[in-house]
Design an enzyme around this catalytic site. Sequence first.
Site, PDB file in Angstrom:
ATOM      1  N   ARG A 148      -9.522 -12.307   1.923  1.00 45.12           N
ATOM      2  CA  ARG A 148     -10.143 -13.510   1.306  1.00 45.12           C
ATOM      3  C   ARG A 148      -9.453 -14.782   1.546  1.00 45.12           C
ATOM      4  NH1 ARG A 148     -10.691 -11.002  -4.578  1.00 45.12           N
ATOM      5  NH2 ARG A 148     -11.062  -9.053  -3.148  1.00 45.12           N
ATOM      6  N   LYS A 192       0.875  -1.303  -0.089  1.00 43.68           N
ATOM      7  CA  LYS A 192       0.023   0.057  -0.104  1.00 43.68           C
ATOM      8  C   LYS A 192       0.932   1.166  -0.036  1.00 43.68           C
ATOM      9  CE  LYS A 192      -3.819  -2.108   2.329  1.00 43.68           C
ATOM     10  NZ  LYS A 192      -4.749  -2.177   1.608  1.00 43.68           N
TER      11      LYS A 192
END
Length: 531
Positions: A357, A282
Amino acid sequence: MATRETSFGNTNIPEIIPVFDIKDATFDIVVVVTDKLERLAGNLDTLKVPLENYSKIDKAFDKQPVLISTDAVPSGRVIYAATGPLVRDQDDVRRFADAAAAGIKRALSAGCKRPLFVCPNDETFQQSRMVSNLAILQSLYKPIELHEAGKALEVDALGLWFSADQMETNKILNDLIALEQGRIVARDIGGSDPERMTAAKVLAYLENAFKDSSVKVSAISDVDTLTKEYPLLAAVNRAANTVERHKARLIFLEYEGKQEITKTLFIVGKGITYDTGGTDIKAGGVMAGMHRDKCGAAAAAGFMKVIDSLKPDHLRVVAALSMVRNSVGEESYVADEIITSRAGVRVRVGNTDAEGRMVMADVLCHMKEKALEAVNPQLFTIATLTGHAIRAVGPDYSIILDNGPARNLNTAQNIQESGEQYGDPFEISTIRREDYEFHKGKSEYEDVLQCNNSPSTLTNRGHQTPAAFLIMASGLDKHGKDSSQPLPYSHIDIAGSSGPFPGLPTGAPIVALSAAFLFQQNQLTCKSEPI
């Protein structure tokens, strides 16, 4: 008088005193929340005249909290916090929450330590009193770091006005305290910094929170076991596993009612203690706030605290918290890796910043295996999963998506309706054929593609496709409505509803889930201790 504090680390619930006489001299201010003064009847009638008189001299009377001096109450002080209109198309029960929060903050700014809160019944919104009370407790919450530093709550006691119905009073107080105890757990875990709530420290916190309770706590930390049983989770853990204090924990919380079980809930919570993005890092200043990526697991733990407080007789609940740090380092998993999931599905990694996920899919597969042997099962995942969820519905709403069997049960609609009543709102999304197509393997090497290379906010159907991935990677696609063993599964994305940063976590969707499975009429019988 009723006193109830949390029985574990962060005692963030003040002494709560049910009050039946508005002239009780115990309190140093009265805070009134309603939409119109006509509701101040009976025992509350003494407040009407001074408030009416003040309304004639202040045009802001019904637009912001006002503090007036009056001899109508022993403290000599009354705050009136108007809800504003309640009958327009866009009005909902959160107007009470907004007014209550504004009213209690005004009381605190006036230096009050023992406020008495008054919210008359409203025929339009039957849960307005509960919603208002929850908003006050949210405003009074103090982060666990401050509690541990010796910072006291800003009030010594909180009075809640009731009519003379003692049974109703006990029921509301029991439910209120149970919900707030759950939300404290969620806020403590979800809001604390990445070193205060590492995976190991989350486990220690929960062992304390559920000590001598009806909820059993267990955990897996052994890296070989995680690698064998939960290979997708273990891949995300690889970089963090090189630092002792950052190693993953898969935490299980289990409750079983004392009578014949008629319903079983399996909940998987995303608990990313910090999300660097991994090797798809990020960059550009967007990493700040990523300690909040554990709010899904935090909410699951908080829901279990509500369960522990109310002890439903006929319900069994298993929550699994995937507590993993998505670190970056020489052991990091990378895009293009192909990892075989617990369900035997070959998953190609597309983006290491889609780690949520990954840490849930194998655990969901494990819960699926348990569900096949369970009574009347329903499965859920709860996660701060996608920025697309915020882009799609805004920052204050959870999103729920059902598979076919869950849709047949109207799961999303039922939870949405419960959330609407209790001020914990949901929007419903749909898993479509395009979502499954998106995650189909693009070559003969893999069965499933984990993610594309773009942020969810720049991906079509960016919050819907992850639900399809979770179904495919966990093997739940073999248990749809066309199966001989259909399993209802719902994915809940709380990226928006989990709370602002900077700011406090909300504890969503604990209230909506509790309302749907514990509070609604004809639902499971609960046993809560009398006040």
